[in-house]
Design an enzyme around this catalytic site. Structure first.
Site, PDB file in Angstrom:
ATOM      1  N   LYS A   1       0.842  -1.208   0.000  1.00  0.00           N
ATOM      2  CA  LYS A   1       0.000   0.000   0.000  1.00  0.00           C
ATOM      3  C   LYS A   1       0.868   1.246   0.000  1.00  0.00           C
ATOM      4  CE  LYS A   1      -3.860  -2.365   2.239  1.00  0.00           C
ATOM      5  NZ  LYS A   1      -4.540  -2.700   3.506  1.00  0.00           N
TER       6      LYS A   1
ATOM      7  N   ASP B   1     -10.783   3.405   4.682  1.00  0.00           N
ATOM      8  CA  ASP B   1     -11.243   2.020   4.542  1.00  0.00           C
ATOM      9  C   ASP B   1     -12.772   1.938   4.548  1.00  0.00           C
ATOM     10  OD1 ASP B   1      -9.084   0.254   4.246  1.00  0.00           O
ATOM     11  OD2 ASP B   1      -8.537   0.446   6.366  1.00  0.00           O
TER      12      ASP B   1
ATOM     13  N   GLN C   1      -4.069  -1.250   9.980  1.00  0.00           N
ATOM     14  CA  GLN C   1      -4.075  -2.584   9.371  1.00  0.00           C
ATOM     15  C   GLN C   1      -4.646  -3.609  10.353  1.00  0.00           C
ATOM     16  OE1 GLN C   1      -3.171  -3.265   6.063  1.00  0.00           O
ATOM     17  NE2 GLN C   1      -4.105  -5.236   6.535  1.00  0.00           N
TER      18      GLN C   1
END
Ligand code: NAD
Length: 290
Positions: free
Chosen positions: A54, A121, A98
């Site tokens: 990412k 997200d 994460q």
């Protein structure tokens, strides 16, 4: 005729190039550079790889990226304090924590601590609610990636029968919300399709899957979808990431399904790179809305 391949890697590359062009334009005009702060707690090897990929993609597209590491023994308060700092940092447009988190941490509380305006997200309940209500602020990365794979492959969604296998908060449920809703000015991506979600509690799952013009597998079971579950000519999107004998395999039995389906997304180089491309898209969006 074997299924046409939906090349997630190529589609992701074009989305990243589009994001990079907008970022370059913004920076040249003296506006704020989008930036993603990634938070990694502990030393889960898969999470290390995801975060590295990412960040690499951010750098390639001209976005700033920062990595904040906490040890596996960190307390929930340590993480909440860090998120508080990132929420208040004007250089940070998006925050990615994460998952999974170590056992001592409450994932829900951590998700709720991220500012909804920086929640790239789209996990925060406020953003999930906005999506469900048809006025999304962000669309979650993997479901949006699936949507873009279909659209950019010329596979129409409106009016289709779509079956999503899996009802998770990360993939199945939000994907169904995107694909079934009515398109509006506030939600142009909405699919206007007829969507059925099947899961562990579904009876006679194969016969429901066989009705699908578009079948999406987000199950987490290697090679779960076999040719008998697929309507001839259907588009099949494989979200799964599973490791079998050290090899990456999806939720679709590629060998048998390719002979029946009209389109098929591979694993690897399918939904995986799309998820990253949509994270960049959302980080740019976060910069524009805050
Ligand atoms: P999850 O475990 O949270 O959910 C799996 C879903 O599948 C559940 O709703 C469950 O009811 C259903 N299911 C499981 N076994 C089943 C069975 N035998 N019959 C019917 N339904 C069954 O998983 P998730 O987070 O939604 O992820 C699904 C898969 O997608 C995993 O392989 C994950 O690694 C992968 N994934 C990939 C990406 C990507 O970027 N490519 C992103 C997220 C998840």
């Amino acid at each position: 005729m074997p299924a046409l391949k939906i090349d997630g890697q190529a589609i992701a590359a074009s989305i990243q190039a589009e994001v990079a062009a907008v970022v370059a334009e913004r920076v040249q005009a003296g506006r704020r550079q989008p930036g993603l702060a990634a938070v990694l707690v502990g030393d889960n090897p898969a999470s290390e790889v995801y975060v590295r990929n990412k960040r690499k993609a951010c750098e390639t597209a001209g976005l700033a990226s920062w990595l904040h590491r906490l040890p596996a023994t960190a307390s929930q308060q340590d993480l909440l304090d860090l998120i508080g700092t990132l929420n208040g940092d004007p250089l940070v447009s998006g925050i990615l924590v994460q998952l999974p988190l170590p056992k001592q941490m409450d994932e829900g509380a951590v998700i709720r601590a991220v500012s909804p305006l920086k929640d790239v997200d789209c996990f925060h309940p406020e953003n999930v609610g906005l999506l469900a209500a048809g006025h999304p602020r962000f669309l979650p990365c993997t479901p949006l990636g699936v949507h873009q794979m279909l659209v950019r492959s010329g596979i129409s969604i409106a009016g289709k029968q779509i079956v999503v296998i899996g009802r998770s908060n990360i993939v199945g449920k939000p994907l169904a919300l995107i694909l079934m809703q009515k398109p509006t000015k506030a939600f142009p991506e909405a699919g206007d399709a007829t969507v059925t979600v099947v899961h562990r509690g579904t009876r006679d799952l194969p016969s429901i899957c066989r009705q699908a013009d578009i079948l999406v597998a987000a199950v987490g079971v290697p090679r779960f979808v076999t040719a008998e579950m697929v309507k001839p000519g259907a588009a099949v999107i494989d979200v799964g990431i599973n490791s079998v004998d050290g090899k990456l395999v999806g939720d679709v039995d590629e060998a048998s399904v390719a002979a029946v389906a009209g389109w098929l997304s591979p694993v690897p180089k399918g939904v995986g790179p799309m998820t990253i491309a949509m994270l960049l898209h959302n980080t740019l969006r976060a910069t524009m809305i805050s």
